[in-house]
Design a protein around this motif. Structure first.
Motif, PDB file in Angstrom:
ATOM      1  N   SER A 182       0.603  -0.592   0.475  1.00  0.00           N
ATOM      2  CA  SER A 182      -0.264  -0.285  -0.309  1.00  0.00           C
ATOM      3  C   SER A 182       1.091   1.319  -0.042  1.00  0.00           C
ATOM      4  CB  SER A 182      -0.944   0.830   1.407  1.00  0.00           C
ATOM      5  OG  SER A 182      -1.983  -0.831   0.919  1.00  0.00           O
ATOM      6  N   ALA A 183       2.053   1.033   1.011  1.00  0.00           N
ATOM      7  CA  ALA A 183       2.491   2.200   1.091  1.00  0.00           C
ATOM      8  C   ALA A 183       3.607   3.195  -0.528  1.00  0.00           C
ATOM      9  CB  ALA A 183       4.006   1.941   2.178  1.00  0.00           C
ATOM     10  N   ILE A 184       3.970   1.349  -0.997  1.00  0.00           N
ATOM     11  CA  ILE A 184       4.600   2.000  -2.406  1.00  0.00           C
ATOM     12  C   ILE A 184       3.319   2.704  -3.356  1.00  0.00           C
ATOM     13  CG2 ILE A 184       5.561   0.673  -4.867  1.00  0.00           C
ATOM     14  CD1 ILE A 184       6.510  -1.138  -2.807  1.00  0.00           C
ATOM     15  N   PHE A 185       2.375   2.095  -3.998  1.00  0.00           N
ATOM     16  CA  PHE A 185       1.415   2.348  -4.214  1.00  0.00           C
ATOM     17  C   PHE A 185       0.503   3.962  -3.964  1.00  0.00           C
ATOM     18  CE2 PHE A 185       1.388  -2.192  -6.089  1.00  0.00           C
ATOM     19  CZ  PHE A 185       1.164  -1.710  -7.255  1.00  0.00           C
ATOM     20  N   SER A 186       0.639   4.256  -2.971  1.00  0.00           N
ATOM     21  CA  SER A 186       0.479   5.040  -1.799  1.00  0.00           C
ATOM     22  C   SER A 186       1.462   6.517  -2.757  1.00  0.00           C
ATOM     23  CB  SER A 186       0.243   5.230  -0.791  1.00  0.00           C
ATOM     24  OG  SER A 186      -0.413   4.246   0.063  1.00  0.00           O
ATOM     25  N   TYR A 187       2.564   6.560  -1.976  1.00  0.00           N
ATOM     26  CA  TYR A 187       3.619   6.950  -2.983  1.00  0.00           C
ATOM     27  C   TYR A 187       3.686   7.589  -4.452  1.00  0.00           C
ATOM     28  CZ  TYR A 187       5.721   6.182   1.772  1.00  0.00           C
ATOM     29  OH  TYR A 187       5.788   6.707   2.623  1.00  0.00           O
ATOM     30  N   LEU A 188       3.059   6.176  -5.012  1.00  0.00           N
ATOM     31  CA  LEU A 188       2.439   6.030  -6.979  1.00  0.00           C
ATOM     32  C   LEU A 188       2.179   7.341  -6.925  1.00  0.00           C
ATOM     33  CD1 LEU A 188       3.821   5.831  -9.838  1.00  0.00           C
ATOM     34  CD2 LEU A 188       2.263   3.346  -9.183  1.00  0.00           C
ATOM     35  N   VAL A 189       0.547   6.933  -6.679  1.00  0.00           N
ATOM     36  CA  VAL A 189      -0.645   7.633  -6.236  1.00  0.00           C
ATOM     37  C   VAL A 189      -0.409   8.574  -6.070  1.00  0.00           C
ATOM     38  CG1 VAL A 189      -3.428   8.138  -6.259  1.00  0.00           C
ATOM     39  CG2 VAL A 189      -1.970   5.438  -6.366  1.00  0.00           C
ATOM     40  N   ALA A 190       0.561   9.391  -5.077  1.00  0.00           N
ATOM     41  CA  ALA A 190       1.043  10.951  -4.626  1.00  0.00           C
ATOM     42  C   ALA A 190       1.459  11.217  -6.266  1.00  0.00           C
ATOM     43  CB  ALA A 190       1.706  10.613  -3.801  1.00  0.00           C
ATOM     44  N   PHE A 191       2.371  10.840  -6.560  1.00  0.00           N
ATOM     45  CA  PHE A 191       3.294  11.981  -7.359  1.00  0.00           C
ATOM     46  C   PHE A 191       2.156  11.418  -8.781  1.00  0.00           C
ATOM     47  CE2 PHE A 191       7.164  10.357  -5.150  1.00  0.00           C
ATOM     48  CZ  PHE A 191       7.664  11.223  -5.073  1.00  0.00           C
ATOM     49  N   ILE A 192       1.556  11.155  -8.739  1.00  0.00           N
ATOM     50  CA  ILE A 192       0.514  11.110 -10.581  1.00  0.00           C
ATOM     51  C   ILE A 192       0.507  12.170 -10.005  1.00  0.00           C
ATOM     52  CG2 ILE A 192      -1.085  10.295 -11.490  1.00  0.00           C
ATOM     53  CD1 ILE A 192       0.939   7.362 -11.639  1.00  0.00           C
ATOM     54  N   LEU A 193      -0.746  12.068  -8.897  1.00  0.00           N
ATOM     55  CA  LEU A 193      -1.965  13.117  -9.108  1.00  0.00           C
ATOM     56  C   LEU A 193      -1.072  14.292  -8.125  1.00  0.00           C
ATOM     57  CD1 LEU A 193      -4.323  11.079  -6.131  1.00  0.00           C
ATOM     58  CD2 LEU A 193      -5.169  12.069  -8.909  1.00  0.00           C
ATOM     59  N   GLY A 194      -0.254  14.694  -8.334  1.00  0.00           N
ATOM     60  CA  GLY A 194       0.342  15.818  -7.680  1.00  0.00           C
ATOM     61  C   GLY A 194       0.958  16.725  -9.424  1.00  0.00           C
ATOM     62  N   PHE A 195       1.720  15.367  -9.317  1.00  0.00           N
ATOM     63  CA  PHE A 195       1.953  16.552 -11.055  1.00  0.00           C
ATOM     64  C   PHE A 195       0.572  16.768 -12.017  1.00  0.00           C
ATOM     65  CE2 PHE A 195       6.101  14.723  -9.855  1.00  0.00           C
ATOM     66  CZ  PHE A 195       7.054  15.959 -10.148  1.00  0.00           C
ATOM     67  N   GLY A 196      -0.197  16.165 -12.043  1.00  0.00           N
ATOM     68  CA  GLY A 196      -1.567  16.185 -12.812  1.00  0.00           C
ATOM     69  C   GLY A 196      -2.132  16.928 -12.254  1.00  0.00           C
TER      70      GLY A 196
END
Length: 222
Positions: free
Chosen positions: A28-42
Motif C-alpha cells: 500500500s505504501a509503494i502504491f500510495s507514493y506512486l499515486v501521490a506523484f501521479i496526482l500531484g503532477f496532475g
C-alpha cells in the motif's frame, strides 16, 4: 492462568496475522507514493482536463471515509462495474493507496510549488527545457521537503491497515478479534498486545521520520 502465560498463549496467535499486516503496509505504501506523484503532477499540469480529473479524484478520496472506500472496493465495485480484483488483498491495497495517495499528492504539489522561483529562473537562464528544470533543479529540492511528510504518512498507513480486518483479511487485529470471540475475558490482554505489536512495527519508522526531518532541516537552497 497468570498474565505472563496469557501473553505467551495470545502473542503467537496474533503474530499469525503479522505477515498480512506487513504485506498490506509495504504494498500500500509503494502504491500510495506512486499515486501521490501521479496526482500531484496532475494537479500541476498546464492541461485543464488533466488538472481537473486529478483534482476530482483527490477530493473524492480525501472527502470520503477510508472504511467506506474499503467496503466499496471489496463489495460495490465488483457488483456495480463488473470489475473483479484478484483478491480482497488487492482491493484493500487499492483503497488505502488511493486514499493516502490523494492526501500525499498535496504534499507533492506543495513541495514543488515551495521551491523558490529563482531556481526556475536560473534554469531558464541556463537554457534548460521545462523537463530538465524539473528533473535536475526543482524535483530534487522538492523531494527533500516531502520526506518528513512521507515518513509520517507511512506510519498513518500502518495504522490504517488495522481496518482491513473489517473486510475479512486475517491481519493482527482479525486474529485478535477471532480469539476474543471465544475468550471474552482475555479482551484487555489481546488489545494491549495488539497495541504493543503495532508500536514495535512503527518504532523504526518513527526514528526514520525523525532522521528525515533532521536532514531536511539542514536547509533547501533558496
Amino acid at each position: 492462568m497468570s498474565p505472563i502465560s496469557d501473553i505467551g498463549t495470545i502473542l503467537p496467535i496474533l503474530l499469525k496475522g503479522l505477515d498480512i499486516t506487513l504485506r498490506v503496509l509495504i504494498v500500500s505504501a509503494i502504491f500510495s507514493y506512486l499515486v501521490a506523484f501521479i496526482l500531484g503532477f496532475g494537479r500541476l499540469s498546464k492541461k485543464f482536463l488533466i488538472r481537473t480529473i486529478s483534482g476530482i479524484i483527490i477530493e473524492i478520496f480525501r472527502g470520503t471515509s477510508l472504511i467506506v472506500q474499503l467496503f466499496w472496493f471489496v463489495y460495490a465495485v465488483p457488483i456495480l462495474f463488473g470489475i473483479q480484483f484478484d483478491s480482497i488483498f488487492w482491493s484493500c491495497v487499492i483503497a488505502i493507496a488511493m486514499n493516502y495517495g490523494s492526501y500525499m499528492s498535496e504534499t507533492v504539489r506543495g513541495s514543488i510549488l515551495a521551491v523558490a522561483p529563482g531556481q526556475t529562473e536560473a534554469g531558464i537562464a541556463l537554457n534548460m527545457s521545462s523537463f530538465q528544470r524539473m528533473r535536475i533543479v526543482i524535483f530534487p529540492q522538492a523531494v527533500r521537503m516531502m520526506l518528513p511528510e512521507f515518513g509520517n504518512y507511512f506510519i498513518q498507513i500502518l495504522k490504517a491497515t488495522s481496518l482491513i480486518s473489517l473486510v475479512g483479511l486475517s491481519d493482527i487485529v482479525f486474529q485478535g478479534q477471532k480469539y476474543t470471540n471465544i475468550n471474552l475475558s482475555q479482551t484487555p490482554t489481546v488489545y494491549f498486545l495488539i497495541l504493543v505489536v503495532y508500536f514495535i512495527i512503527a518504532l523504526p519508522f518513527i526514528g526514520l521520520t525523525k532522521w528525515f526531518e533532521k536532514q531536511s532541516s539542514k536547509g533547501v537552497a533558496s
